[in-house]
Design an enzyme around this catalytic site. Structure first.
Site, PDB file in Angstrom:
ATOM      1  N   SER A 169       0.835  -1.192   0.000  1.00  0.00           N
ATOM      2  CA  SER A 169       0.000   0.000   0.000  1.00  0.00           C
ATOM      3  C   SER A 169       0.871   1.244   0.000  1.00  0.00           C
ATOM      4  CB  SER A 169      -0.913   0.006   1.228  1.00  0.00           C
ATOM      5  OG  SER A 169      -1.841   1.066   1.169  1.00  0.00           O
ATOM      6  N   CYS A 215     -10.115   1.778  20.315  1.00  0.00           N
ATOM      7  CA  CYS A 215     -10.906   2.935  20.747  1.00  0.00           C
ATOM      8  C   CYS A 215     -11.482   3.709  19.570  1.00  0.00           C
ATOM      9  CB  CYS A 215     -10.065   3.867  21.617  1.00  0.00           C
ATOM     10  SG  CYS A 215      -8.527   4.394  20.845  1.00  0.00           S
TER      11      CYS A 215
END
Length: 421
Positions: A227, A352
């Site tokens: 990537s 989170c």
């Protein structure tokens, strides 16, 4: 439930205090230490791509000269990507990024395998979700997946792959280097085992490109995903290496682009940027590894001076820019918010960002209990990181830890349980 409730109370309590300090801390230096998540586009890559938005905007499939300029640029970039990993240009297929490349490789091999009655896949327990979720989707389609475990340092035993291979195995997919704890896998050995059994071997090398010397032929790699945004190219561009002689079904139908394997007008500007960025990332890579590793070691050693901390992953077999530590008595989200207020961008083992307080599957896979996995900190540095950046992190982190621990009702209890010696 008690743990999650305590975490929310702590976050609410200190958030207002941190806000009051925000104006002062904004004047402090900014340190970006989340390069494993994404990197800044380099000036060289940006300069290379800009003309393809303006004067060189032609469609690469067109026969007139403006289109020919774009077509030649793609050819050059394909050669650059191939040279970076020891491949041939005709073995490189441009994609939108690592996740797409992973999906194409695994699903393509699965489709081929199903036609021959081979519906068994081998992967590891701590792959990127681009691999794990693809395998889970294939399980719902009747495929069987074997998830190879890792040891306490996050390393796969090649013999486990050997023992898992079956006559109906259609693909083995093992990541080159873990995105969270940075451990580098014995790819060459695993590839040799797969080559011996004539099973296609795919590796997600998104984190490894530019940080590890890679030769797809020497390492027995049949397919490799990469990537651009991990190596200072833009987001939304990547590539899949497919070894000559291996054929997988088309990813997208509708045009002749990418040798009719992936239809759609090429993203020429980003392809050009990827070629430039991967060349820069892989040139003088040994010197880069040496320099960045020294900074990483300084960072790790400094963090481990904080009481009740531990390093996650192998100390030596890890990416040069990766530091992943667990800090007892700290919840990841609170730690990241505190660091952000100090101008330090980092990430945690806690998920989170998705609104979940579940700990990382990677950290659980190496045997960490939930309480320790919740308090993990990943700092990923790059060649742009300076000694002063490391010093700043090590200056700001200890008092943050002390403050968060002082507000934690679980800290004293954790110390008595001696979760970290």
């Amino acid at each position: 439930m008690v743990y999650n409730k305590a975490v929310k109370e702590i976050s609410s309590h200190f958030y207002k205090t941190l806000c009051r300090e925000r104006a002062i801390e904004l004047e402090k230096r900014f340190v970006y230490a989340d390069n494993a998540a994404t990197t800044k586009v380099s000036q060289k890559a940006l300069n290379a791509m800009l003309p393809y938005f303006t004067e060189n905007y032609g469609n690469a499939s067109s026969i007139y000269s403006l289109g020919g300029t774009s077509a030649r640029a793609i050819i050059t970039a394909r050669e650059q990507v191939a040279n970076a990993i020891g491949a041939k240009p005709n073995e490189i297929y441009f994609t939108s990024g690592g996740s797409e490349s992973d999906n194409w490789a695994i699903r393509g091999c699965a489709e081929n395998g199903a036609k021959k009655g081979k519906k068994h896949i081998i992967t590891s327990v701590f792959e990127h979700h681009a691999v794990l979720h693809t395998c889970e989707a294939l399980e719902k389609q009747g495929f069987e997946v074997t998830y190879i475990p890792v040891d306490e340092y996050g390393i796969i035993n090649p013999d486990d792959v050997r023992n898992a291979l079956r006559d109906d195995t259609c693909v083995v997919t093992i990541m080159f280097a873990n995105n969270e704890i940075g451990t580098i896998q014995p790819i060459e050995e695993i590839g040799a085992i797969c080559r011996e059994r004539k099973v296609p071997f795919h590796t997600d090398a998104v984190q490894a490109i530019g940080n590890v010397e890679i030769d797809v032929n020497k390492m027995n790699i049949d397919m490799l995903s990469l990537s651009g945004h991990k190596i200072h190219a833009p987001k939304g561009i990547g590539a899949l290496y497919i070894k000559s002689g291996i054929s997988i079904p088309n990813l997208i139908y509708g045009g002749a682009q990418e040798r009719s394997k992936r239809a759609g007008t090429e993203n020429v500007a980003s392809i050009v940027a990827l070629g430039v960025a991967i060349t820069d990332a892989c040139e003088n890579i040994s010197q880069k590894i040496e320099r960045v590793s020294k900074l990483r070691n300084k960072l790790i050693d400094g963090i481990l001076k904080i009481p009740k901390t531990r390093l996650n992953g192998d100390r030596e077999k890890r990416l040069c820019g990766n530091s992943n530590t667990s800090i007892l008595g700290i919840e990841g989200e609170s730690l990241l918010l505190s660091l952000d207020f100090m101008g330090i961008a980092a990430s945690s083992g806690s998920a989170c960002t998705s609104g979940s307080l579940d700990p990382s599957h990677v950290l659980l896979s190496i045997g960490l209990p939930h309480e320790i996995a919740h308090g993990s900190l990943r700092l990923s540095i790059s060649e742009d990181t300076t000694d002063e950046d490391i010093d700043y992190i090590l200056e700001k982190l200890p008092p943050i830890v002390e403050r968060l621990r002082s507000m934690s009702p679980l800290w004293e209890k954790m110390c008595k349980n001696e979760l970290i010696k």
